[in-house]
Scaffold this motif. Structure first.
Motif, PDB file in Angstrom:
ATOM      1  N   ASN A 226       0.816  -1.213   0.000  1.00  0.00           N
ATOM      2  CA  ASN A 226       0.000   0.000   0.000  1.00  0.00           C
ATOM      3  C   ASN A 226       0.851   1.265   0.000  1.00  0.00           C
ATOM      4  O   ASN A 226       0.381   2.321  -0.427  1.00  0.00           O
ATOM      5  CB  ASN A 226      -0.947   0.001   1.202  1.00  0.00           C
ATOM      6  N   ARG A 227       2.082   1.160   0.469  1.00  0.00           N
ATOM      7  CA  ARG A 227       2.973   2.324   0.446  1.00  0.00           C
ATOM      8  C   ARG A 227       3.215   2.801  -0.985  1.00  0.00           C
ATOM      9  O   ARG A 227       3.397   3.993  -1.232  1.00  0.00           O
ATOM     10  CB  ARG A 227       4.327   1.973   1.056  1.00  0.00           C
TER      11      ARG A 227
ATOM     12  N   ARG B 281      -0.480  12.257   1.825  1.00  0.00           N
ATOM     13  CA  ARG B 281      -0.853  10.925   1.332  1.00  0.00           C
ATOM     14  C   ARG B 281      -2.309  10.865   0.886  1.00  0.00           C
ATOM     15  O   ARG B 281      -2.698   9.945   0.165  1.00  0.00           O
ATOM     16  CB  ARG B 281      -0.606   9.888   2.425  1.00  0.00           C
TER      17      ARG B 281
ATOM     18  N   PRO C  18      -6.203   2.090  -2.994  1.00  0.00           N
ATOM     19  CA  PRO C  18      -5.489   1.105  -2.177  1.00  0.00           C
ATOM     20  C   PRO C  18      -5.051  -0.091  -3.016  1.00  0.00           C
ATOM     21  O   PRO C  18      -5.611  -0.362  -4.083  1.00  0.00           O
ATOM     22  CB  PRO C  18      -6.529   0.695  -1.129  1.00  0.00           C
TER      23      PRO C  18
ATOM     24  N   GLU D 291       1.170   2.807  -3.439  1.00  0.00           N
ATOM     25  CA  GLU D 291      -0.020   3.372  -4.077  1.00  0.00           C
ATOM     26  C   GLU D 291      -0.161   4.856  -3.769  1.00  0.00           C
ATOM     27  O   GLU D 291       0.230   5.327  -2.692  1.00  0.00           O
ATOM     28  CB  GLU D 291      -1.272   2.627  -3.598  1.00  0.00           C
ATOM     29  N   THR D 292      -0.738   5.586  -4.721  1.00  0.00           N
ATOM     30  CA  THR D 292      -0.920   7.028  -4.531  1.00  0.00           C
ATOM     31  C   THR D 292      -2.356   7.491  -4.761  1.00  0.00           C
ATOM     32  O   THR D 292      -2.700   8.614  -4.391  1.00  0.00           O
ATOM     33  CB  THR D 292      -0.005   7.818  -5.482  1.00  0.00           C
TER      34      THR D 292
ATOM     35  N   LEU E 115      -4.235   4.904   2.553  1.00  0.00           N
ATOM     36  CA  LEU E 115      -3.042   5.601   2.061  1.00  0.00           C
ATOM     37  C   LEU E 115      -2.423   6.447   3.167  1.00  0.00           C
ATOM     38  O   LEU E 115      -1.200   6.533   3.285  1.00  0.00           O
ATOM     39  CB  LEU E 115      -3.389   6.463   0.849  1.00  0.00           C
ATOM     40  N   CYS E 116      -3.276   7.052   4.013  1.00  0.00           N
ATOM     41  CA  CYS E 116      -2.751   7.901   5.084  1.00  0.00           C
ATOM     42  C   CYS E 116      -2.264   7.081   6.281  1.00  0.00           C
ATOM     43  O   CYS E 116      -1.754   7.637   7.253  1.00  0.00           O
ATOM     44  CB  CYS E 116      -3.798   8.923   5.534  1.00  0.00           C
TER      45      CYS E 116
ATOM     46  N   CYS F  55      -9.044   2.361   2.168  1.00  0.00           N
ATOM     47  CA  CYS F  55      -8.108   3.214   1.434  1.00  0.00           C
ATOM     48  C   CYS F  55      -6.726   3.038   2.051  1.00  0.00           C
ATOM     49  O   CYS F  55      -5.837   2.472   1.436  1.00  0.00           O
ATOM     50  CB  CYS F  55      -8.552   4.671   1.483  1.00  0.00           C
TER      51      CYS F  55
END
Length: 287
Positions: free
Chosen positions: A89-90, A219, A96, A92-93, A260-261, A258
């Motif tokens: 997941n890191r 993020r 997810p 991805e921008t 991302l954060c 998600c």
């Protein structure tokens, strides 16, 4: 009984097939963190002011049982998301990763199974128990004064049980980080409450502790995070609307999450030290 209960939870997470990706032996979750709060802890009453009057205390939920009974303990756990899933997941921008989405849908189904297992374990031992998230009285309030909320917050229960503190993006930063799923069960079994070793309810977050970081802001692909905090409406619209519409069918899930954060941030898998550690901050206040 406390130790037996903890061993059962650890064993269930470690051995149950539901904590495995389809067709794979890799787990959704690593070894859990477990904490305990007194059912009559004043925090649960304070949450009515913090979250809303609709937020139910353990005692109010137990009164909805047939027959009503008096709760003693709230058992809480955090299920840290596996390192492999976090790593994916890191990268991805926008959306997810597939593994993150599978963890959100199937991993949370496992979390519900864990709730039921803990309840069953306690009832078989002669105690009353229920999982607030699965209780008939549980309700969601999309237009509350604090935004989208519900009649029981797993995050706030986990804070009461000493598992972590809150972050800029409204998640809970535990000693194993911010990427996790949370669960809880209320019981009449009396267990000594866990300590809350934090200086305040936000001390694990670098932004609130010393005004640094804010990595989670960058993020978020839709600007739901800022220095002022978390816009729940924008976040929910993206997580439950745009993301499933874009990748849900391809991933084979309805709920994607998600996250991302919660990845590629300093608090992903730990409490970030920063300039002053949370423990040092507390010791400084007490000296």
């Amino acid at each position: 009984m406390r130790d037996t209960l903890c061993r059962m939870i650890m064993s269930f997470v470690g051995e149950e097939r539901g904590n495995r990706f389809p067709g794979d032996d890799a787990p959704y979750f690593a070894e859990p963190l477990i904490g305990f709060a007194a059912a009559d802890d004043p925090l649960f009453t304070q949450y009515k002011a913090v979250i809303g009057s609709f937020h139910l205390t353990p005692t109010e939920l137990a009164r909805e049982e047939t027959p009503p009974w008096q709760p003693a303990t709230v058992i809480c756990w955090a299920l840290p998301i596996s390192e492999e899933t976090r790593r994916g997941n890191r990268a991805e921008t926008t959306y997810p990763s597939r593994a993150w989405a599978l963890t959100r849908e199937h991993g949370e189904a496992f979390n519900a199974a864990l709730r039921r297992q803990v309840v069953r374990f306690l009832v078989d031992a002669g105690h009353h128990a229920f999982a607030p998230q699965l209780h008939p009285a549980w309700r969601e309030y999309p237009d509350s004064p604090v935004g989208i909320a519900s009649s029981w917050s797993e995050r706030h229960a986990a804070y009461a049980a000493g598992l972590g503190t809150f972050s800029l993006n409204d998640a809970l930063i535990t000693p194993r980080g911010i990427a996790h799923r949370l669960g809880s069960v209320v019981t009449d079994l009396a267990i000594e409450p866990s300590k809350r070793p934090w200086s305040d309810h936000r001390s694990n977050c670098l932004w609130y502790r010393e005004g640094s970081c804010g990595a989670c802001i960058g993020r978020c692909p839709v600007g739901a995070l800022s220095r002022e905090g978390h816009d729940k409406g924008i976040c929910r619209g993206y997580v439950y609307g745009a993301v499933p519409a874009a990748v849900g069918e391809r991933y084979g899930v309805h709920c994607t999450g998600c996250g991302l954060c919660q990845t590629k941030v300093p608090c992903e898998d730990r409490i970030p030290v920063g300039k002053v550690s949370p423990l040092a901050a507390r010791l400084g206040e007490e000296s």
